[in-house]
Design a protein around this motif. Structure first.
Motif, PDB file in Angstrom:
ATOM      1  N   ALA A 120       0.826  -1.205   0.000  1.00 14.18           N
ATOM      2  CA  ALA A 120       0.000   0.000   0.000  1.00 14.18           C
ATOM      3  C   ALA A 120       0.863   1.259   0.000  1.00 14.18           C
ATOM      4  CB  ALA A 120      -0.935  -0.010   1.205  1.00 14.18           C
ATOM      5  N   CYS A 121       1.945   1.245   0.770  1.00 15.22           N
ATOM      6  CA  CYS A 121       2.847   2.407   0.811  1.00 15.22           C
ATOM      7  C   CYS A 121       3.492   2.669  -0.539  1.00 15.22           C
ATOM      8  CB  CYS A 121       3.919   2.195   1.878  1.00 15.22           C
ATOM      9  SG  CYS A 121       3.276   2.200   3.572  1.00 15.22           S
ATOM     10  N   CYS A 122       3.767   1.593  -1.292  1.00 15.52           N
ATOM     11  CA  CYS A 122       4.359   1.760  -2.616  1.00 15.52           C
ATOM     12  C   CYS A 122       3.310   2.164  -3.651  1.00 15.52           C
ATOM     13  CB  CYS A 122       5.040   0.464  -3.058  1.00 15.52           C
ATOM     14  SG  CYS A 122       6.460  -0.012  -2.049  1.00 15.52           S
ATOM     15  N   ALA A 123       2.099   1.651  -3.494  1.00 16.69           N
ATOM     16  CA  ALA A 123       1.079   1.874  -4.516  1.00 16.69           C
ATOM     17  C   ALA A 123       0.449   3.257  -4.432  1.00 16.69           C
ATOM     18  CB  ALA A 123      -0.010   0.804  -4.405  1.00 16.69           C
ATOM     19  N   MET A 124       0.302   3.798  -3.230  1.00 18.30           N
ATOM     20  CA  MET A 124      -0.381   5.077  -3.082  1.00 18.30           C
ATOM     21  C   MET A 124       0.322   6.216  -3.811  1.00 18.30           C
ATOM     22  SD  MET A 124      -3.255   4.755  -1.650  1.00 18.30           S
ATOM     23  CE  MET A 124      -3.580   6.468  -1.265  1.00 18.30           C
ATOM     24  N   PRO A 125       1.652   6.428  -3.618  1.00 15.59           N
ATOM     25  CA  PRO A 125       2.305   7.516  -4.369  1.00 15.59           C
ATOM     26  C   PRO A 125       2.216   7.317  -5.872  1.00 15.59           C
ATOM     27  CG  PRO A 125       3.687   6.760  -2.559  1.00 15.59           C
ATOM     28  CD  PRO A 125       2.572   5.768  -2.684  1.00 15.59           C
ATOM     29  N   MET A 126       2.350   6.056  -6.315  1.00 16.59           N
ATOM     30  CA  MET A 126       2.264   5.793  -7.752  1.00 16.59           C
ATOM     31  C   MET A 126       0.872   6.129  -8.273  1.00 16.59           C
ATOM     32  SD  MET A 126       4.350   2.181  -7.948  1.00 16.59           S
ATOM     33  CE  MET A 126       3.962   2.015  -9.680  1.00 16.59           C
ATOM     34  N   ALA A 127      -0.171   5.792  -7.502  1.00 15.48           N
ATOM     35  CA  ALA A 127      -1.530   6.065  -7.932  1.00 15.48           C
ATOM     36  C   ALA A 127      -1.804   7.560  -7.999  1.00 15.48           C
ATOM     37  CB  ALA A 127      -2.522   5.378  -6.996  1.00 15.48           C
ATOM     38  N   VAL A 128      -1.269   8.315  -7.032  1.00 15.13           N
ATOM     39  CA  VAL A 128      -1.483   9.771  -6.995  1.00 15.13           C
ATOM     40  C   VAL A 128      -0.942  10.425  -8.255  1.00 15.13           C
ATOM     41  CG1 VAL A 128      -0.839  11.890  -5.799  1.00 15.13           C
ATOM     42  CG2 VAL A 128      -1.575   9.904  -4.481  1.00 15.13           C
ATOM     43  N   GLY A 155      -2.898   9.464 -16.388  1.00 19.80           N
ATOM     44  CA  GLY A 155      -3.633   8.552 -17.259  1.00 19.80           C
ATOM     45  C   GLY A 155      -4.919   9.168 -17.773  1.00 19.80           C
ATOM     46  N   ILE A 156      -5.640   9.877 -16.890  1.00 19.22           N
ATOM     47  CA  ILE A 156      -6.876  10.541 -17.314  1.00 19.22           C
ATOM     48  C   ILE A 156      -6.580  11.620 -18.348  1.00 19.22           C
ATOM     49  CG2 ILE A 156      -8.772  11.996 -16.527  1.00 19.22           C
ATOM     50  CD1 ILE A 156      -8.678  10.510 -13.865  1.00 19.22           C
ATOM     51  N   LEU A 157      -5.528  12.401 -18.116  1.00 17.26           N
ATOM     52  CA  LEU A 157      -5.151  13.456 -19.063  1.00 17.26           C
ATOM     53  C   LEU A 157      -4.753  12.871 -20.406  1.00 17.26           C
ATOM     54  CD1 LEU A 157      -4.561  16.441 -19.631  1.00 17.26           C
ATOM     55  CD2 LEU A 157      -2.250  16.072 -18.732  1.00 17.26           C
TER      56      LEU A 157
END
Length: 256
Positions: free
Chosen positions: A71-79, A85-87
């Motif tokens: 979770a600690c690794c995934a959260m910064p990547m998701a932010v 990705g949306i842009l």
């Protein structure tokens, strides 16, 4: 003697063939059952070894500490990745559309293969056993798969399978509208898909809402068949019309 046992009762260890004394499957499903049984006999030893290995390593790999680290690794990547990705999809949609379609198809194929592997494994068969038993006890579905009487029509199966709980109806309505809107991803071809999808959506909407809103199925049929109307969520709007008491914020009334 062995041949008589196989003919009368089938194999009990795989869970595909009907036991002795049960209502037999219809011919086409019996052929499928026999094929799955043959596959299960060959693959069961492999799956059992995999289950044993996973059972030994699961507590070591998956625990609260590994989940916290992931979770600690995934959260910064998701932010960072989600807005980018949306842009990218918004600005470069014509470029990314073929890639998106190909990725979706590959994902669906891989998911289908994974589900099939799970279904033929001993663990998957144990998980499906309650569902199989419920089908056997169901008046309509049992006649679809088993020689328990006249085969029900596709319309009867859809009407029988349609949910009656409002929450499940909402889920189905959102899914119907989402699938119908997918035609925008396939210019020209999407309108042909709509013509094939429209009767099914109309039948589902009629099965769910005929008692309270008989016109719902015709609205859904028209929305799917007319060009450039897929943006209208006809199924979800029909659900709102029939279940307005569940959305007091929209109706301005207090829930009972």
């Amino acid at each position: 003697c062995e041949m008589g046992k196989k003919k009368g009762g089938g194999r009990d260890d795989t869970g595909y063939s009907a036991s002795k004394g049960e209502i037999p499957l219809r011919p086409e499903f019996q052929v499928l059952s026999n094929g799955l049984e043959m596959v299960a006999v060959k693959t069961d030893p492999v799956f059992l070894q995999i289950e044993k290995a996973v059972g030994m390593t699961w507590p070591v790999i998956f625990n609260r500490y590994s989940a916290l680290a992931a979770a600690c690794c995934a959260m910064p990547m998701a932010v960072v990745a989600v807005p980018m990705g949306i842009l990218a999809c918004t600005v470069g949609l014509p470029i990314f559309l073929p890639i998106l379609i190909i990725t979706t198809v590959i994902t669906l194929l891989n998911t289908g293969i994974l589900v099939a592997c799970m279904a033929i494994s001993p663990y998957g068969r144990r998980m499906m056993q309650p569902t199989i038993e419920s089908v056997k006890s169901d008046e309509v579905l049992s006649r679809l798969f088993y020689e328990a009487g006249p085969r029900p029509s596709p319309i009867a199966v859809i009407q029988h399978s349609a949910p009656t709980d409002p929450v499940w109806q909402l889920f189905v309505c959102l899914l119907l509208d989402l699938i119908g809107a997918f035609s925008y991803l396939l210019p020209l071809l999407g309108e042909g898909f709509d013509l094939a999808w429209a009767p099914f959506q109309a039948l589902m909407m009629g099965a769910m809402f005929d008692k309270t809103m008989p016109s719902a199925k015709w609205l859904g049929l028209a929305e799917e068949m007319l060009p450039f109307t897929d943006i209208i969520p006809s199924a979800s709007l029909a659900w709102l019309r029939c279940n307005s008491h569940m959305v007091p914020l929209l109706t301005g009334k207090k829930a009972d």
